[in-house]
Enzyme design. Sequence first.
Site, PDB file in Angstrom:
ATOM      1  CG  ASP A 213      -1.667   1.259   1.268  1.00  0.00           C
ATOM      2  OD1 ASP A 213      -2.757   1.335   0.551  1.00  0.00           O
ATOM      3  OD2 ASP A 213      -1.741   1.932   2.171  1.00  0.00           O
ATOM      4  CD  GLU A 255      15.078 -15.075   3.321  1.00  0.00           C
ATOM      5  OE1 GLU A 255      14.603 -15.763   3.858  1.00  0.00           O
ATOM      6  OE2 GLU A 255      15.972 -14.080   3.508  1.00  0.00           O
TER       7      GLU A 255
END
Length: 535
Positions: A213, A255
């Site tokens: 956001d 990751e």
Amino acid sequence: MGQPTHAPNDPDWWRSAVIYQVYVRSFADGDGDGTGDLAGVRTRLPYLAELGVDALWFNPWYLSPMKDGGYDVADYRAVDPAFGTLAEAEKLIAEAGELGIRTIVDIVPNHVSDRHPWFRAALAAGPGSPERELFHFRPGRGPDGELPPNDWPSQFAGSTEPVWTRLPDGDWYLHLFTPEQPDLNWAHPAVRQEHEDILRFWFERGVAGVRIDSAALLAKDPDLPDLAAHPEPHPFVDRDELHDVYRSWRRVADEYGGVFVGEVWLPDAERFARYLRPDELHTAFNFSFLSCPWEAGRLRASIEATLAEHAPVGAPATWVLCNHDVTRTVTRYGREDTAFDFATKAFGTPTDLALGTRRARAAALLSLALPGSVYLYQGEELGLPEAEIPGDRVQDPMYFRSGGTDPGRDGCRVPLPWAAGLPYAGFGSRDEPWLPQPADWPSYAVDRQRDDPHSVLTLYREAVAARPVFGDGPLTWLPAPDGVLAFSRADGAICVVNLAATAAGLPAHSRLLLSSGPLDDTGRLPQDTAAWLLA
């Protein structure tokens, strides 16, 4: 129909995905209390699987006082009780995954709720304390510190309210949005570490991606200078130091094989593209296309500019027609001004819903044929119009902060209609929904549209299912009359959209795959109609 277009182990699924935005509060009410919840979403997962979407993007479901629809977060690791529990969120992520649907959560890094433990500790600790260094606390100007520290404007469109609030102890704190949403200090290492930990928390629970956001607002000039005196570089929009933040986030995402989509409102194409470099965000919302009027030349220019600004960094474009902040497509396209601008929103704007629906159907085929990913906002596939909410039922702070001149965003957030013959059109079973549904809402219900071959829902299902025919190749414009957009993609798939005043002939083709409305008696494409063809 009903099959996601990307395999569960496809690492590039996000480059051409169809992603469905779920505004939980208004999607489906599982416990009957008038508020949508995760239990309601779980019961409707088969519907979303039938629609054929690849992923769900959820607006914030975190613990929140709901002063701004959940974008005032009190705890990023807890689900608000109005929506359910963390365990239920984990079940939802897993159950959606079993249907081949990935989950994207919404992170709000610019600010937190004033109920967040960090801000409450800062208030208790007092001026000059380490706790206040996590935010932007400053003394005021003037003889007694009675004036705000600077002249920055609110980020709520139409609002003239200050972005600083003074405390009884004399300090002022910064909030680019409401006073209940204090801005974090992204120059502080604890703020950066906390958000990386939050990302890991949700990736470890199986989410496939994160929507960010207000992604261009996090960093502030440490001197907090007046905007009027220092317009460039901007003191709080698109600052260079932001990119180091997103590079560190990208390392976390990598990751887990996770992806990002940023909410980045920037007019400068080159600056926008920087966020999409290979070691930063994967994608960002395309607000140029969303706000573009229903005009062939303007739409083509927006498409060309979007593809051009993404090309240097190798990022896919995103295509969005509406979302939880924007006037619904059917209504916008039925007005004299078919563009979108927060500043022009007004009550009582005349709308031709039949015209808007015809255009919205054509726009659906246009957006789903373009190269990149597509975001659908809940209810868009039902052809829902914008609802006009009575003043005494409005909840959006935009309305109140504008003094009642801005209708706010509640009109696109009205709870969905699922079953025409049930109370509240099947949204919930007991209490009235948190926003009132218009009297004609049952006519848009899923059960009315599911088996109707001419419904908006059927069009979306067929289009999502057929979309892979366009492949992942580039777009090539085809010769076309004025007011007509025509382009080809992989394997001779063609999209034609007629925005001209008269019917248009179709390019040479072997097969009509799909059209947003019937062709005329001579096989020509009527005004405000789109078609998919095979060469």
